[in-house]
Enzyme design. Sequence first.
Site, PDB file in Angstrom:
ATOM      1  N   ASP A 195       0.901  -0.952  -0.076  1.00 22.73           N
ATOM      2  CA  ASP A 195      -0.148  -0.031  -0.036  1.00 22.73           C
ATOM      3  C   ASP A 195       0.786   1.278  -0.076  1.00 22.73           C
ATOM      4  OD1 ASP A 195      -2.432  -1.446   0.113  1.00 22.73           O
ATOM      5  OD2 ASP A 195      -2.695  -1.388   2.176  1.00 22.73           O
ATOM      6  N   ALA A 200      -6.650   3.136   7.309  1.00 25.70           N
ATOM      7  CA  ALA A 200      -5.023   3.246   7.592  1.00 25.70           C
ATOM      8  C   ALA A 200      -4.948   3.658   9.376  1.00 25.70           C
ATOM      9  CB  ALA A 200      -4.518   3.895   6.573  1.00 25.70           C
ATOM     10  N   TYR A 201      -4.162   4.607   9.313  1.00 24.35           N
ATOM     11  CA  TYR A 201      -3.866   5.167  10.596  1.00 24.35           C
ATOM     12  C   TYR A 201      -5.142   5.591  11.329  1.00 24.35           C
ATOM     13  CZ  TYR A 201      -1.363   8.215  13.938  1.00 24.35           C
ATOM     14  OH  TYR A 201      -0.905   8.641  15.008  1.00 24.35           O
ATOM     15  N   GLU A 204      -4.013  10.703   4.887  1.00 18.55           N
ATOM     16  CA  GLU A 204      -4.224  11.571   6.050  1.00 18.55           C
ATOM     17  C   GLU A 204      -3.326  12.812   6.177  1.00 18.55           C
ATOM     18  OE1 GLU A 204      -1.603   9.168   7.233  1.00 18.55           O
ATOM     19  OE2 GLU A 204      -3.346   7.967   7.431  1.00 18.55           O
ATOM     20  N   ASP A 262      -2.067  12.733  22.276  1.00 18.11           N
ATOM     21  CA  ASP A 262      -0.812  12.307  21.791  1.00 18.11           C
ATOM     22  C   ASP A 262      -0.845  12.965  20.156  1.00 18.11           C
ATOM     23  OD1 ASP A 262       0.151  10.864  23.725  1.00 18.11           O
ATOM     24  OD2 ASP A 262      -0.147   9.016  23.094  1.00 18.11           O
TER      25      ASP A 262
END
Length: 257
Positions: free
Chosen positions: A46, A158-159, A117, A146
């Site tokens: 990816d 994803a993330y 992102e 964070d």
Amino acid sequence: MSTAANSIAFVSSDTADAKAALESLSARYGQCSVAEAVVVVALGGDGFLLQTLRDTMGTGKKVYGMNRGTIGFLMNEYRSGGLTERIAAAVAETIRPLEMLAVTSEGETVSALAINEVALWRQSYQTAKIRISVDDQIRLEELSCDGVMIATPAGSTAYNLSAHGPILPLDAPLLALTPVSPFRPRRWRGALLSNKATVRFDILEPEKRPVNAAADHTEVKAVTSVTVRESPTATATLLFDPNHSWNERILAEQFRY
């Protein structure tokens, strides 16, 4: 979509499997230069596919990925046979990236595009404190966390997903605003925004609580503000096998456990 073998360019990541696939497919179908190609076949994972999409963005070229990496959520299954027929039958999905405009503590301005992102995260052991505005209106005076991100539908698996953000259908006119390990407000878990929205992150106490930002793999250190919006002009086109379309992948992912 009609695609002749001599209009395909093969590109690969640096892994042994990807390089072997590049050699095999080039010998079988021929190799066209990327500049002259109609379709670029990306062989890898990816991450490499995202790099290929960025490299071909705005050129009108279509990208067809085949998995020679690890997860390959954005990739089609690797098979050497019937490639021109598979490409001809593929479903095209148009992807609009995000535009990031970051200002650093030294006054430098950095712009970059992100297909997945735009993310911000703390640079040190100190919790980040970030003000969030949407379309010039402050929506969150202070987020202690964070990190935080804006994800596209393409990047929502994803993330964003690992941070417990929502999975978005590719054609949804939405962006996911997702915090990473939020401390205060304790119950805030993010928001769904219109893809027409402009989001601004202002870093509070940037010297004491430094924050970095990244548009996919383009990282900017020690930012003081980051503005994000969907690009009104840049596009990339990704091809999927019809029996394994993006919407089917997203639906299947939501029922995994």
